[in-house]
Design an enzyme around this catalytic site. Structure first.
Site, PDB file in Angstrom:
ATOM      1  N   TRP A 333       0.835  -1.207   0.000  1.00  0.00           N
ATOM      2  CA  TRP A 333       0.000   0.000   0.000  1.00  0.00           C
ATOM      3  C   TRP A 333       0.871   1.260   0.000  1.00  0.00           C
ATOM      4  O   TRP A 333       0.541   2.256  -0.645  1.00  0.00           O
ATOM      5  CB  TRP A 333      -0.914  -0.017   1.216  1.00  0.00           C
ATOM      6  CG  TRP A 333      -1.848   1.161   1.286  1.00  0.00           C
ATOM      7  CD1 TRP A 333      -3.096   1.258   0.750  1.00  0.00           C
ATOM      8  CD2 TRP A 333      -1.604   2.415   1.931  1.00  0.00           C
ATOM      9  NE1 TRP A 333      -3.637   2.489   1.024  1.00  0.00           N
ATOM     10  CE2 TRP A 333      -2.744   3.220   1.743  1.00  0.00           C
ATOM     11  CE3 TRP A 333      -0.533   2.936   2.645  1.00  0.00           C
ATOM     12  CZ2 TRP A 333      -2.837   4.506   2.232  1.00  0.00           C
ATOM     13  CZ3 TRP A 333      -0.623   4.230   3.145  1.00  0.00           C
ATOM     14  CH2 TRP A 333      -1.763   4.995   2.936  1.00  0.00           C
ATOM     15  N   HIS A 334       1.997   1.216   0.721  1.00  0.00           N
ATOM     16  CA  HIS A 334       2.855   2.398   0.812  1.00  0.00           C
ATOM     17  C   HIS A 334       3.602   2.670  -0.490  1.00  0.00           C
ATOM     18  O   HIS A 334       3.907   3.826  -0.804  1.00  0.00           O
ATOM     19  CB  HIS A 334       3.864   2.238   1.957  1.00  0.00           C
ATOM     20  CG  HIS A 334       3.271   2.471   3.311  1.00  0.00           C
ATOM     21  ND1 HIS A 334       2.624   1.478   4.021  1.00  0.00           N
ATOM     22  CD2 HIS A 334       3.214   3.579   4.093  1.00  0.00           C
ATOM     23  CE1 HIS A 334       2.200   1.971   5.176  1.00  0.00           C
ATOM     24  NE2 HIS A 334       2.538   3.237   5.242  1.00  0.00           N
ATOM     25  N   GLY A 335       3.942   1.625  -1.229  1.00  0.00           N
ATOM     26  CA  GLY A 335       4.655   1.835  -2.477  1.00  0.00           C
ATOM     27  C   GLY A 335       5.685   0.746  -2.719  1.00  0.00           C
ATOM     28  O   GLY A 335       5.640  -0.323  -2.105  1.00  0.00           O
TER      29      GLY A 335
END
Length: 515
Positions: A333-335
């Site tokens: 989700w963060h990258g």
């Protein structure tokens, strides 16, 4: 972007040494307070006005303040896809299809940012309601996250219904005909707390930052001093999140969204429905569970109900695989910066190791019934605190540094102490050492059990009952409660089982037939 809107931020940034976008973001949080006060005062019986107002403010933030036309496009694609999937697709595959679509679309955005710029059971009935939920301006940029069912209860004002039997003296105080209680004081307190953390971050970040641990001067200090500086870097980074989340929570409280109900013990309103972080709980955490449960709390709830428990086979307890899947999802989700994956994967191992220590080592520092601490428990608590804090300052460093070379460099400069600890602990609990601990604990506890109690336990075993039926039934009740809470969060209609159905469920879980 509105003409000349950047000018005051450019002048202020030059005097403070902060970036223009950082000041704009803080300004948007502060603007949300008076705007949330207006939002709360719109008629309860006209929810479309609240939706329209929230959407308009969010559009101003996105394109009027930040000129984020590409960001608006991203929000529209994600929300439109999620709306169509939730409203048109039926069956058990709906939540997985939504998950794949949203994660896939987000991945495209992350790849562009990194390499170019360096089953829901909720009735989705109103497009305007859903748009208002997506563009709810008090939590637009930084959260806190909440479910669509919460927004529906807020927009329809059913969230503020007083439970039957409530003492009229404890009814929430409202103005005129509004159902939303007064919330100015708790919102103002959150605003002050948030500004305190932001100011502290601005000061501490000039002392403790990534360049400190990456520079040559870092190696001029001894090992313990380097670990301390790594902890200071982690604390400074957390200050930013403490401040941002306090400010956004305050704006949500002022709008009424933070309402949790009347506390039955105090008779006062609890406004912590959307509390996203507990700084004291994190900074004093003695184990990984306490550390993680107090951080990004609403997102953690989402991960727990929609990933951690969902990937666990029915009838099984969540284990390492569930933890790893949850942490990897969070990293995803963060990258795609390697630092995210180093941090979250290592955190999954830490959580599993902490469970083993709590289960097999901590009981030695409690009385034989497990209810009271021994005189040595304070030493266990102290060592647990030091181990937890130093392990997580090491683990979260890549989250700040992002790149693989920088992360490995800093880890190497403190001799990979947490990685070594994880390897040794994992090896020990996978070895006969674990069985040795179990036998030692069992022998210790049995030697302290009175003879009469031993005979009673023996008699129970002869009767074919478990040694601790209360614990078995307690686990079943906890599992049922967890399922009920999960369904309530998704907006499902809950029907309690009959007495006969309850006996059958408990019998299936414990392996014992209840008459």
């Amino acid at each position: 972007m509105l003409p000349s809107i950047n000018l005051p931020f450019i002048k202020l940034a030059a005097s403070l040494g902060a970036s223009v976008d950082e000041l704009k973001l803080i300004a948007s949080f502060l603007f949300s307070y008076p705007l949330a006060a207006v939002l709360k005062r719109l008629p309860d019986n006209k929810p479309w006005q609240k939706n329209a107002f929230s959407i308009a403010v969010s559009l101003f933030y996105l394109v009027g303040l930040f000129d984020l036309w590409a960001g608006l496009r991203t929000v529209l694609i994600s929300s439109a896809g999620a709306y169509l999937i939730a409203s048109k697709v039926a069956g058990p595959w709906m939540p997985w299809l939504g998950f794949v679509f949203l994660m896939g679309h987000m991945s495209v955005s992350h790849i562009y940012r990194q390499f170019v710029n360096d089953p829901s059971l909720v009735d989705i009935t109103g497009l305007l309601d859903f748009a208002g939920y997506v563009l709810f301006f008090p939590s637009l940029f930084a959260g806190p996250a909440f479910d669509y069912v919460d927004y529906r209860q807020w927009i329809e004002a059913t969230m503020f219904d007083v439970p039957p039997g409530t003492d009229p003296a404890h009814y929430p105080k409202t103005r005129k005909k509004r159902k939303i209680p007064r919330s100015g004081t708790p919102a103002a307190i959150k605003a002050v707390i948030g500004l305190f953390w932001i100011l502290a971050f601005l000061q501490f970040s000039s002392w403790y930052n990534a360049s400190l641990v990456l520079g040559d001067s870092y190696m001029q200090h001894g090992f313990l001093r380097r670990v301390w500086l790594l902890e200071a870097l982690g604390l400074t980074t957390r200050m930013k999140y403490y401040g941002v989340w306090a400010l956004t929570e305050g704006a949500c409280i002022l709008s009424g969204m933070g309402y949790k109900g009347i506390n039955p013990k105090t008779g006062k309103i609890d406004w912590n429905r959307l509390q996203n972080v507990n700084p004291w709980g994190i900074e004093t955490a003695q184990n990984s569970r306490a550390y993680l449960e107090n951080w990004n709390m609403n997102t953690n709830n989402w991960l727990r109900y929609y990933m951690y428990l969902r990937v666990t086979p029915k009838g099984k307890k969540p284990g390492f695989r569930a933890s790893l899947a949850t942490f990897v999802t969070s990293a995803f989700w963060h990258g795609f910066y390697p630092g995210y994956y180093l941090s979250f994967v290592l955190a999954a191992f830490l959580q599993t190791i902490a469970k083993n220590f709590r289960r097999h080592v901590r009981p030695f520092f409690l009385t034989t019934d497990g209810q009271q601490p021994t005189k040595y428990k304070v030493y266990y608590d102290l060592m647990s605190y030091i181990a937890t804090q130093t392990a997580f300052c090491f683990t979260t460093a890549p989250f700040v540094l992002l790149t693989l070379p920088d992360s490995i460099l800093v880890w190497a400069r403190v001799y990979f102490y947490t990685v070594i600890g994880v390897i040794l602990s994992t090896a020990f609990f996978a070895s006969p050492g674990k069985l040795w601990l179990i036998k030692r604990l069992k022998a210790r506890n049995q030697s302290a059990v009175p003879k009469a109690q031993k005979e009673k336990i023996h008699q129970q075993q002869l009767l074919g009952l478990p040694e601790d039926p209360g614990a078995d039934i307690g686990e079943v009740v906890a599992e049922i409660k967890s399922e009920v809470e999960a369904r309530q969060r998704r907006g499902s209609k809950i029907e309690m089982p009959t007495a006969e159905e309850m006996r059958k469920i408990i019998g299936e879980k414990t392996g014992k037939k209840l008459d």
